[in-house]
Design a protein around this motif. Structure first.
Motif, PDB file in Angstrom:
ATOM      1  N   ASP A 142       2.329   6.418   8.327  1.00  0.00           N
ATOM      2  CA  ASP A 142       1.507   5.225   8.043  1.00  0.00           C
ATOM      3  C   ASP A 142       0.004   5.486   8.130  1.00  0.00           C
ATOM      4  OD1 ASP A 142       3.799   3.735   7.552  1.00  0.00           O
ATOM      5  OD2 ASP A 142       3.912   3.002   9.605  1.00  0.00           O
TER       6      ASP A 142
ATOM      7  N   LEU B 209      -6.433  -2.152   1.147  1.00  0.00           N
ATOM      8  CA  LEU B 209      -6.927  -1.600   2.414  1.00  0.00           C
ATOM      9  C   LEU B 209      -8.365  -2.041   2.714  1.00  0.00           C
ATOM     10  CD1 LEU B 209      -5.507   2.028   2.141  1.00  0.00           C
ATOM     11  CD2 LEU B 209      -4.802   0.260   3.772  1.00  0.00           C
TER      12      LEU B 209
ATOM     13  N   LEU C 153       1.838   9.598   4.675  1.00  0.00           N
ATOM     14  CA  LEU C 153       2.515   8.335   4.345  1.00  0.00           C
ATOM     15  C   LEU C 153       3.658   8.054   5.319  1.00  0.00           C
ATOM     16  CD1 LEU C 153       2.628   8.440   0.435  1.00  0.00           C
ATOM     17  CD2 LEU C 153       1.201   6.977   1.892  1.00  0.00           C
TER      18      LEU C 153
ATOM     19  N   ALA D  62      -4.351   0.107  -4.160  1.00  0.00           N
ATOM     20  CA  ALA D  62      -4.155   0.431  -2.739  1.00  0.00           C
ATOM     21  C   ALA D  62      -5.475   0.310  -1.975  1.00  0.00           C
ATOM     22  CB  ALA D  62      -3.583   1.844  -2.594  1.00  0.00           C
TER      23      ALA D  62
ATOM     24  N   VAL E 244       0.821  -1.206   0.000  1.00  0.00           N
ATOM     25  CA  VAL E 244       0.000   0.000   0.000  1.00  0.00           C
ATOM     26  C   VAL E 244       0.857   1.260   0.000  1.00  0.00           C
ATOM     27  CG1 VAL E 244      -1.688   1.316   1.321  1.00  0.00           C
ATOM     28  CG2 VAL E 244      -1.954  -1.144   1.105  1.00  0.00           C
ATOM     29  N   ARG E 245       1.861   1.293   0.854  1.00  0.00           N
ATOM     30  CA  ARG E 245       2.710   2.489   0.937  1.00  0.00           C
ATOM     31  C   ARG E 245       3.356   2.790  -0.411  1.00  0.00           C
ATOM     32  NH1 ARG E 245       7.213   3.159   5.455  1.00  0.00           N
ATOM     33  NH2 ARG E 245       5.330   2.899   6.636  1.00  0.00           N
TER      34      ARG E 245
ATOM     35  N   TRP F  20      -2.389   5.571   5.906  1.00  0.00           N
ATOM     36  CA  TRP F  20      -2.628   5.216   4.506  1.00  0.00           C
ATOM     37  C   TRP F  20      -4.020   5.589   4.027  1.00  0.00           C
ATOM     38  CZ3 TRP F  20      -0.338  -0.222   5.603  1.00  0.00           C
ATOM     39  CH2 TRP F  20       1.045  -0.112   5.766  1.00  0.00           C
ATOM     40  N   GLU F  21      -5.032   5.365   4.846  1.00  0.00           N
ATOM     41  CA  GLU F  21      -6.395   5.709   4.419  1.00  0.00           C
ATOM     42  C   GLU F  21      -6.540   7.204   4.204  1.00  0.00           C
ATOM     43  OE1 GLU F  21      -9.814   3.922   6.329  1.00  0.00           O
ATOM     44  OE2 GLU F  21      -8.574   2.224   6.972  1.00  0.00           O
TER      45      GLU F  21
ATOM     46  N   LEU G 220       0.729   4.110  -2.932  1.00  0.00           N
ATOM     47  CA  LEU G 220       0.337   5.486  -2.659  1.00  0.00           C
ATOM     48  C   LEU G 220       1.472   6.461  -2.966  1.00  0.00           C
ATOM     49  CD1 LEU G 220      -1.707   4.949   0.614  1.00  0.00           C
ATOM     50  CD2 LEU G 220      -2.595   5.395  -1.685  1.00  0.00           C
TER      51      LEU G 220
END
Length: 192
Positions: free
Chosen positions: A36, A69, A33, A65, A3-4, A38-39, A7
């Motif tokens: 962390d 999530l 980011l 992503a 995910v990181r 992420w959302e 993004l």
């Protein structure tokens, strides 16, 4: 990619000058980011995507992503935006006919599920209306009730058939032979 990374990759495709309605920028995304969040970063990137036209790779990274999530509505939106980049988008002010006057008696899911037919002025060789299909996303509403009104985003199945569509044009939505609603085109963005 995780995910990181997804993004971060998407953030590199957004212009640094782009800002959300709240003046948040790519620099703010990078801060989230780094912590962390992420959302939050995903949400900001989606908003930045609304502020300017961004490439397909941007929306593909966000879609993946969002899937990682487990955010189905966000994933659906990002996939929808991929389709807009590929096929173009027509924004329109749609008013559905009331349930008492039309076949539809249930709300339309707003998340791009319905792909109705549209009378956009094209004709068959015999002069009859030639209906054209477009997926439909209802802006800012989870569903659109019969008789309701909303701004919608249409992604043409065959963009070539929609090239003559311009702001101000009145178009008619069909789910069967009867008119389900009428819309006035607000804006058009071609594919790519």
């Amino acid at each position: 990619m995780d995910v990181r990374e997804l993004l971060h990759e998407a953030s590199l495709l957004a212009p640094e000058s782009a800002a959300t309605e709240n003046d948040l920028t790519v620099n703010d995304v990078w801060d989230y980011l780094a912590h962390d969040e992420w959302e939050v970063a995903l949400g900001l990137l989606e908003e930045l995507g609304d502020a300017s036209a961004l490439p397909l790779a941007f929306w593909e990274a966000l879609a993946e992503a969002a899937e990682q999530l487990w955010l189905p509505r966000s994933a659906a939106w990002c996939h929808w935006r991929c389709a807009e980049v590929r096929n173009g988008v027509v924004r329109a002010d749609l008013e559905l006919r009331p349930a008492s006057e039309a076949r539809r008696t249930t709300p339309i899911d707003g998340a791009g599920v319905l792909r109705p037919m549209w009378d956009i002025g094209n004709r068959t060789p015999t002069g009859q209306p030639a209906w054209n299909i477009a997926g439909m996303w209802v802006e800012e509403q989870p569903a659109l009730e019969p008789g309701g009104r909303a701004t919608v985003r249409l992604v043409p199945l065959n963009p070539v058939q929609w090239v003559h569509v311009t702001p101000g044009l009145r178009i008619v939505m069909h789910e069967d032979r009867t008119a389900a609603g009428t819309a006035v085109v607000l804006g058009v963005r071609p594919p790519g």
